[in-house]
Scaffold this active site. Structure first.
Site, PDB file in Angstrom:
ATOM      1  N   SER A   1       0.841  -1.202   0.000  1.00  0.00           N
ATOM      2  CA  SER A   1       0.000   0.000   0.000  1.00  0.00           C
ATOM      3  C   SER A   1       0.869   1.242   0.000  1.00  0.00           C
ATOM      4  CB  SER A   1      -0.865  -0.008   1.259  1.00  0.00           C
ATOM      5  OG  SER A   1      -1.475   1.251   1.455  1.00  0.00           O
TER       6      SER A   1
ATOM      7  N   TYR B   1      -1.006  -0.090   9.892  1.00  0.00           N
ATOM      8  CA  TYR B   1      -1.251  -0.793   8.623  1.00  0.00           C
ATOM      9  C   TYR B   1      -0.063  -0.611   7.682  1.00  0.00           C
ATOM     10  CZ  TYR B   1      -3.558  -1.669   4.091  1.00  0.00           C
ATOM     11  OH  TYR B   1      -3.893  -2.112   2.837  1.00  0.00           O
TER      12      TYR B   1
ATOM     13  N   LYS C   1       2.501  -3.486   6.370  1.00  0.00           N
ATOM     14  CA  LYS C   1       2.679  -3.723   4.926  1.00  0.00           C
ATOM     15  C   LYS C   1       4.159  -3.597   4.550  1.00  0.00           C
ATOM     16  CE  LYS C   1      -1.388  -4.710   3.238  1.00  0.00           C
ATOM     17  NZ  LYS C   1      -1.603  -6.012   2.592  1.00  0.00           N
TER      18      LYS C   1
END
Lengths: 322, 322
Positions: free
Chosen positions: A124, A148, A152
């Site tokens: 991402s 997050y 990632k």
């Protein structure tokens, strides 16, 4: 050619499965089996090959073992499953369990096959932020400002290292915000970046929690599916010593995207947007970056979006007309 | 002021413990207890405060629980324990278990204390390589070409994210090769970068597995200890949104370092170096970077080495005379 898609019940997993069904082949071979797995059983898709749909928690070791024992080995794995940004920020431990341990577990299962399968990993653009320059250019230090994004980025390091070791043949794509995403709002902090278009064009109200000057790096579902398939088709060695790239996208402000929607779909939808600011959402999305230069990914044959008007049209064609 | 040093039996852990004993205070408070832990019981050090020495495997959850239950909470944790580069390259799973899971487990134990302790994390310049520019500058993408470097980079991401969340107050230092390291050769691929000086100055033969033109980014033990203590003393917030930095060092070729040794210790030691190339070692160390610009760390008050002659003199004073 046996293929696995994790997160196969999500909208990208489903669109990717339909695209694979339409082309019937991948990496020069006929697809004979596609396994879609997600926490809940993925929806059915029509295909000229066997499609297996499985409810399975990939963060659980015994579920992974069953999946690979019953349905492996796979030649190509698309790893899309993840706890999304808002949920990973609200529950650090859940994000670590699924996004870090689940990813490592999946990569280990791929390694255990012994065939060094192609692994296309959905990273991402949330890996970028903090002290990185504006705009983001290729080669800047990943400095995620969400859990997050950090998780990632850890998956990226695993992917590149396990590719270097010959355990798998990884290709990591840092996805821009995908808009217009079909379906329902979800726990992603970026959820509104689709719903203010998707829901208002279908006659419903939708709230925008940030100012219309907010700029985002975005891509259309059609574009991202093309790029996922290109990632699987390409020679992994072309990625060199870093298997992960910034996927192309476009920078537009929320206001410019609303104007594009109005140009394609008329003035009504924009009147259904409400403007209640949400500091929790703002704190997350202000840690992301809207401006990114196109570079390495274009050289490697990945494609960029020309306009958000296209994205609106494609949404109406692909997700409403369907 | 209670302090924990993991890897407390290693040469940096021991030198750090002695430096803390000599100053008696840290972060403005009197040190009352220092816990040294390692796989084997660390050697004793003399100190004006309680010193606990523990054999404990921090990659094991129950060992961590016992350590923190019996001896925590800690105000400052120096996390030095790791599987070194050569061993992590030879055994991927061992490196993941200790360097990734062990580090996460330690950070989780620090978080569970509830006091957001200062955590000084020993990362490594091995996080750099691959497609990063030459010389390495601040802010370049980490692209490690060893499993050790990849695992250290994952620990950095955890440290920064858990600091952002307020779970701990992290400071991550990317160590140059520390030379001249006292003691015995070990499984680090960099082991020869100390032994060709340390062992030959003590009358023994030592092999150099690379060409004398090989350039390395190095620092002396005295310098690195000063920088570890500075990292613990400083305001963590000064590090901004990225808690990890390239520690200052020096770039010298092996040949230049041998000349410096000869200038300080006479011509005899250099004649005891043998020159049998080792392709396994070369493959690892050629993935590292010798040239790094000084920048952010200097602005933050960290110190650099002036010459390798100093390093030779300090070795003779600190490690031979002792």
């Amino acid at each position: 050619m046996h293929i696995l898609i994790t997160g196969g019940g999500g909208f990208i997993g489903q669109k990717l499965a339909r695209a694979l069904a339409a082309q019937g082949r991948l990496r020069g071979a006929e697809i004979s089996k596609l396994v879609l797995t997600d926490l809940g059983e993925p929806a059915a898709i029509e295909a000229p090959f066997e499609v297996v749909r499985l409810a399975s928690d990939l963060s659980d070791g015994s579920s992974r073992e069953t999946l690979f024992a019953d349905h492996g080995p796979f030649d190509v794995i698309f790893h899309l499953a993840a706890v999304v940004s808002g949920a990973a920020e609200a529950d650090f431990d859940l994000g670590i369990r699924v996004n870090l341990f689940g990813t490592l577990g999946l990569f280990e299962a791929a390694r255990a096959q012994g065939n060094a399968p192609v692994v296309v990993y959905a990273s991402s653009m949330a890996v970028h932020g903090g002290m990185a320059p504006d705009p983001i250019v290729d080669g800047v230090e990943l400095n995620p400002q969400t859990s997050y994004g950090a998780q990632k980025a850890m998956g990226e390091l695993l992917l590149t290292d396990m590719s270097r070791k010959g355990f798998l043949d990884g290709r990591g794509l840092r996805l821009p915000t995908v808009s217009i995403r079909p379906g329902k709002p979800n726990a992603a902090a970026s959820s509104f970046m689709s719903s203010i278009f998707r829901d208002t064009m279908q006659g419903n109200l939708s709230n925008c929690p940030v100012d219309e000057s907010y700029e985002l790096w975005h891509t259309a579902p059609r574009t991202v599916i093309r790029n996922f398939i290109h990632a699987a088709e390409m020679d992994g060695g072309a990625l060199g010593e870093n298997r992960c790239i910034n996927l192309p996208g476009r920078c537009d402000s929320i206001g410019a995207m609303i104007a594009a929607m109005t140009a394609v779909a008329g003035p009504e939808p924009a009147t259904r947007i409400t403007w209640d600011r949400d500091p929790v959402i703002e704190a997350i999305v202000n840690g992301w970056r809207g401006r990114v230069t196109l570079g390495r990914a274009i050289d490697l044959g990945f494609v960029a979006d020309d306009s958000f008007e296209d994205s609106v049209r494609w949404f109406l064609e692909d997700d409403i007309a369907r």
